[in-house]
Design a protein around this motif. Structure first.
Motif, PDB file in Angstrom:
ATOM      1  N   TRP A 112      10.878   5.062  45.039  1.00  0.00           N
ATOM      2  CA  TRP A 112      10.012   5.898  44.187  1.00  0.00           C
ATOM      3  C   TRP A 112       8.836   5.115  43.623  1.00  0.00           C
ATOM      4  O   TRP A 112       7.748   5.660  43.453  1.00  0.00           O
ATOM      5  N   PHE A 171       6.397   5.081  46.367  1.00  0.00           N
ATOM      6  CA  PHE A 171       5.838   6.436  46.476  1.00  0.00           C
ATOM      7  C   PHE A 171       4.756   6.650  45.421  1.00  0.00           C
ATOM      8  O   PHE A 171       3.684   7.195  45.703  1.00  0.00           O
ATOM      9  N   LEU A 183       8.496  14.020  42.250  1.00  0.00           N
ATOM     10  CA  LEU A 183       8.997  13.300  41.072  1.00  0.00           C
ATOM     11  C   LEU A 183       9.738  14.254  40.135  1.00  0.00           C
ATOM     12  O   LEU A 183      10.770  13.902  39.557  1.00  0.00           O
ATOM     13  N   GLU A 209      13.151  14.652  41.128  1.00  0.00           N
ATOM     14  CA  GLU A 209      13.951  13.439  40.964  1.00  0.00           C
ATOM     15  C   GLU A 209      14.429  13.215  39.534  1.00  0.00           C
ATOM     16  O   GLU A 209      15.315  12.405  39.279  1.00  0.00           O
ATOM     17  N   PHE A 220      13.557   8.612  34.109  1.00  0.00           N
ATOM     18  CA  PHE A 220      13.983   8.344  35.489  1.00  0.00           C
ATOM     19  C   PHE A 220      15.122   7.317  35.484  1.00  0.00           C
ATOM     20  O   PHE A 220      16.007   7.360  36.329  1.00  0.00           O
ATOM     21  N   VAL A 256      11.170   3.021  37.343  1.00  0.00           N
ATOM     22  CA  VAL A 256      10.365   4.146  37.847  1.00  0.00           C
ATOM     23  C   VAL A 256       9.521   4.739  36.711  1.00  0.00           C
ATOM     24  O   VAL A 256       8.355   5.104  36.913  1.00  0.00           O
TER      25      VAL A 256
END
Lengths: 239, 239
Positions: free
Chosen positions: A118, A121, A156, A159, A165, A173
């Motif tokens: 992540w 990303f 996101l 997630e 996170f 994250v």
């Protein structure tokens, strides 16, 4: 039994490291307002590590910066006992491995892999789209960038399973994604609304008002001054 | 004394893990010829991990790939006991943390940070330049890309202090940089000569003839078939 022993020995070693940290030479070359520098500052604040902030003039980079980061010539550069490290995510892993109190990476290897995924990303897909959504001059282009941003932020949103996170506490994250709340507050309009991305919207506010984050976040004027100083880089990105 | 004890306990645990690996479900979704897939294959071969290779048709991606990597829809995807991981460098860190025999990352945190820095440098700065140097049709553009490639490879040349980037044995930076020897052998001309980058040239040959690497490297025809299959992605990159 063996696991308990390893855990016990590790805790002893961690204690030694935490004490030793105060005697170490820790420097951060940065500019106030840079989201990549703030990533490092939040990690150091969460760990309780003292460090010397060495401000860089991006219009006239120091010899030290060019010596420490000859490849990219960029901030942040983290220097621990004269050993320099560049690239914010690489620095964050180093900090978490060196000072193990208040971990920012998950301890489980699979969860750690997901966190790294992540973070990558965010850097690959979200940063440029967010900057474009705020700084592009052409309204049509800016709207297009915002659509693109909403698309990637949806991943996101899906997630986000807890307050942060990282769970109940801030993790890697959250730190990587900090430019989202930063730009959300900096822009004169909302990058995204609570209707469109409700969980991320709530997270953004929770993150922004976290005491450690608050302590590290720069003033709006300082942020704007930073973006003005990197206008050239920004222009190339916004092409 | 404590360090010796920790090392001893760790070795025992590593042994247990290595045995357990054979009972685990390990899959790799990939295409023969993809340098990013070969990265994972070499790491698994170095560790001696058995796995099932699940070939993907990139022109008609499987439901499984779309389920496991909904973000990028790309190979490689590594699946360990039904848990998927994408992005080759993230997969390599996971493999090294899960099966600790024959480590591919340095054990020292600073050296590990440096290894991560160079892997990121390779992906950010070298991969596109190398592909352009081989596959661009326009000769002038191709020459320009080659100049750019030589500039960035000079940084790697300066970093090479031993037989491999990992020292006497292959490490993560060698694995990340494998597309250099791959493309060097695939191209009908030399990407770089022994005069220009002597250490990297020698490394490229040493890497290419390493028994584990040899076992994992595909045939030229297989590589060309892969690049044909990803021609669309390649064209976007070469713009």
């Amino acid at each position: 039994m063996i696991n308990t022993l390893v855990a016990k020995v590790k805790r002893v070693l961690q204690g030694c490291r935490a004490i030793a940290a105060s005697e170490e030479d820790v420097k951060l070359l940065g500019s106030v307002g840079s989201p990549f520098v703030i990533r490092v500052q939040i990690a150091l604040a969460l760990k309780g590590i003292d460090y010397k902030f060495v401000p860089e003039n991006l219009a006239n980079k120091s010899e030290l910066l060019l010596k420490y980061n000859p490849v990219y010539k960029k901030i942040p550069v983290f220097v621990h006992n004269e050993k320099p490290i560049s690239e914010s995510l690489v620095i964050l892993e180093y900090i978490d491995e060196t000072w193990t109190q208040n971990p920012i990476f998950p301890s489980d290897p699979y969860q750690r892999a997901m966190a790294r995924f992540w973070c990558k990303f965010i850097d690959d897909k979200c940063v440029a789209a967010a900057l474009k959504s705020v700084f592009l001059v052409d309204e049509k282009e800016r709207k297009k960038a915002r659509e693109e941003l909403l698309n990637v932020l949806q991943f996101l949103e899906n997630e986000l399973k807890d307050k942060f996170f990282g769970g109940k506490e801030i993790g890697i994250v959250d730190i990587a994604a900090l430019f989202i709340p930063l730009l959300q507050e900096l822009a004169e309009f909302q990058l995204f609304t609570s209707e469109k991305l409700p969980k991320l919207h709530k997270w953004s506010r929770e993150f922004y008002k976290h005491p450690i984050v608050k302590e590290c976040f720069p003033l709006k004027e300082q942020q704007l001054a930073y973006y003005k100083a990197v206008a050239g880089i920004l222009a190339a990105l916004l092409k």
